[in-house]
Design a protein around this motif. Structure first.
Motif, PDB file in Angstrom:
ATOM      1  N   ILE A  87     -15.955  51.463 -32.505  1.00 47.91           N
ATOM      2  CA  ILE A  87     -16.069  50.776 -31.226  1.00 47.91           C
ATOM      3  C   ILE A  87     -14.688  50.645 -30.577  1.00 47.91           C
ATOM      4  O   ILE A  87     -14.511  50.940 -29.391  1.00 47.91           O
ATOM      5  CB  ILE A  87     -16.711  49.385 -31.395  1.00 47.91           C
ATOM      6  N   ASP A  88     -13.697  50.218 -31.364  1.00 44.29           N
ATOM      7  CA  ASP A  88     -12.338  50.097 -30.830  1.00 44.29           C
ATOM      8  C   ASP A  88     -11.774  51.467 -30.463  1.00 44.29           C
ATOM      9  O   ASP A  88     -11.073  51.612 -29.450  1.00 44.29           O
ATOM     10  CB  ASP A  88     -11.423  49.418 -31.846  1.00 44.29           C
ATOM     11  N   ALA A  89     -12.080  52.467 -31.286  1.00 42.59           N
ATOM     12  CA  ALA A  89     -11.619  53.824 -30.991  1.00 42.59           C
ATOM     13  C   ALA A  89     -12.239  54.322 -29.681  1.00 42.59           C
ATOM     14  O   ALA A  89     -11.561  54.940 -28.855  1.00 42.59           O
ATOM     15  CB  ALA A  89     -11.975  54.767 -32.135  1.00 42.59           C
ATOM     16  N   THR A  90     -13.517  54.028 -29.494  1.00 41.28           N
ATOM     17  CA  THR A  90     -14.204  54.416 -28.253  1.00 41.28           C
ATOM     18  C   THR A  90     -13.523  53.794 -27.046  1.00 41.28           C
ATOM     19  O   THR A  90     -13.253  54.465 -26.045  1.00 41.28           O
ATOM     20  CB  THR A  90     -15.678  53.979 -28.302  1.00 41.28           C
ATOM     21  N   ARG A  91     -13.251  52.505 -27.136  1.00 43.15           N
ATOM     22  CA  ARG A  91     -12.613  51.800 -26.020  1.00 43.15           C
ATOM     23  C   ARG A  91     -11.250  52.425 -25.679  1.00 43.15           C
ATOM     24  O   ARG A  91     -10.933  52.661 -24.507  1.00 43.15           O
ATOM     25  CB  ARG A  91     -12.444  50.322 -26.370  1.00 43.15           C
ATOM     26  N   THR A  92     -10.462  52.718 -26.716  1.00 42.78           N
ATOM     27  CA  THR A  92      -9.125  53.267 -26.484  1.00 42.78           C
ATOM     28  C   THR A  92      -9.197  54.691 -25.939  1.00 42.78           C
ATOM     29  O   THR A  92      -8.438  55.064 -25.037  1.00 42.78           O
ATOM     30  CB  THR A  92      -8.309  53.250 -27.786  1.00 42.78           C
ATOM     31  N   VAL A  93     -10.107  55.485 -26.471  1.00 45.49           N
ATOM     32  CA  VAL A  93     -10.272  56.854 -25.978  1.00 45.49           C
ATOM     33  C   VAL A  93     -10.659  56.840 -24.504  1.00 45.49           C
ATOM     34  O   VAL A  93     -10.123  57.591 -23.689  1.00 45.49           O
ATOM     35  CB  VAL A  93     -11.325  57.614 -26.814  1.00 45.49           C
ATOM     36  N   ARG A  94     -11.591  55.970 -24.148  1.00 44.25           N
ATOM     37  CA  ARG A  94     -12.043  55.902 -22.751  1.00 44.25           C
ATOM     38  C   ARG A  94     -10.917  55.443 -21.823  1.00 44.25           C
ATOM     39  O   ARG A  94     -10.839  55.857 -20.680  1.00 44.25           O
ATOM     40  CB  ARG A  94     -13.241  54.952 -22.639  1.00 44.25           C
ATOM     41  N   GLU A  95     -10.053  54.560 -22.339  1.00 44.49           N
ATOM     42  CA  GLU A  95      -8.933  54.089 -21.520  1.00 44.49           C
ATOM     43  C   GLU A  95      -7.888  55.186 -21.331  1.00 44.49           C
ATOM     44  O   GLU A  95      -7.353  55.367 -20.236  1.00 44.49           O
ATOM     45  CB  GLU A  95      -8.282  52.868 -22.180  1.00 44.49           C
ATOM     46  N   ARG A  96      -7.602  55.922 -22.404  1.00 49.47           N
ATOM     47  CA  ARG A  96      -6.527  56.904 -22.354  1.00 49.47           C
ATOM     48  C   ARG A  96      -6.962  58.260 -21.823  1.00 49.47           C
ATOM     49  O   ARG A  96      -6.156  59.004 -21.258  1.00 49.47           O
ATOM     50  CB  ARG A  96      -5.922  57.072 -23.762  1.00 49.47           C
ATOM     51  N   VAL A  97      -8.241  58.588 -22.045  1.00 48.46           N
ATOM     52  CA  VAL A  97      -8.757  59.884 -21.583  1.00 48.46           C
ATOM     53  C   VAL A  97     -10.060  59.612 -20.818  1.00 48.46           C
ATOM     54  O   VAL A  97     -11.164  59.825 -21.341  1.00 48.46           O
ATOM     55  CB  VAL A  97      -9.010  60.851 -22.760  1.00 48.46           C
ATOM     56  N   PRO A  98      -9.974  59.111 -19.600  1.00 55.81           N
ATOM     57  CA  PRO A  98     -11.169  58.705 -18.842  1.00 55.81           C
ATOM     58  C   PRO A  98     -12.203  59.817 -18.678  1.00 55.81           C
ATOM     59  O   PRO A  98     -13.399  59.542 -18.546  1.00 55.81           O
ATOM     60  CB  PRO A  98     -10.593  58.282 -17.485  1.00 55.81           C
TER      61      PRO A  98
END
Length: 219
Positions: A63-74
């Protein structure tokens, strides 16, 4: 070509998914990750079109990885995978920016279909979890509404409400806050008006039903 990132702790699962995806003419796996930190790093390095991320990744959960991926690679869509159906995990995944949530019990062909659907802009949610997601969203919206009502209270009124939640009556409130009973009653009447309720019991039910704790009241 559609570039895919696979993030799962188990290499056997990653290899199976890679083999299935690469039989498709338009899909290619550009990176694999065994934990959440690797997933975030790989997403930043390869900018995949879609990431398949397991919920139970080590070092940084899915879940945290998903959030960070979406923030860094929209531009990267995320399809979250789980070993079991979990309404709370589904809600968290959607909040984190995932476009879909599936269990690993599905056939690989269904996973490929889901990946393409996500890339078309669809949201993939198991049917039986869809209703639960709606309930969780509604519950969260209700809690947010209560928090908004609490924001209308002054600091002193919040202190009074926190004492009421503990079971204090007017006299106890007055003693604890070193105010007169009349002032305590005035504060309570103001609280009822700002919370849009008609009785002390209704105010307490509103707070407790929405899991509002003392620290949230006094924040």
């Amino acid at each position: 070509m559609i570039n895919v990132l696979i993030a799962d702790e188990h290499s056997l699962f990653r290899q199976a998914v890679r083999s299935a995806l690469e039989t498709e003419h338009d899909l290619t796996v550009v990176a694999e990750a065994a934990d959440g930190l690797e997933a975030v790093e790989a997403a930043g390095m390869f900018a995949p079109d879609i990431a398949l991320i397991d919920t139970d990744l080590p070092k940084c959960n899915g879940i945290d990885a998903t959030r960070t991926v979406r923030e860094r690679v929209p531009g990267c869509k995320v399809l979250v995978l789980s070993n079991h159906q979990d309404g709370a995990a589904l809600f968290d995944a959607m909040q984190a920016g995932a476009s879909g949530y599936l269990t690993k019990a599905i056939p690989l062909a269904k996973l490929i279909e889901a990946a393409r659907a996500v890339l078309r802009g669809e949201t993939i949610v198991p049917a039986m979890l869809g209703d639960l997601l709606s309930q969780l969203v509604q519950s969260k919206e209700q809690q947010n509404d209560v928090v908004r009502r609490l924001s209308r209270l002054t600091r002193r009124e919040r202190e009074v409400l926190a004492l009421l939640v503990e079971g204090a009556d007017n006299d106890v409130v007055a003693q604890r806050l070193v105010i007169s009973p009349e002032t305590a009653r005035t504060h309570i009447q103001n609280i009822l008006g700002k919370l849009d309720v008609h009785s002390r019991l209704e105010a307490l039910a509103l707070v407790l039903r929405n899991n509002i704790v003392k620290d949230m009241i006094l924040a």
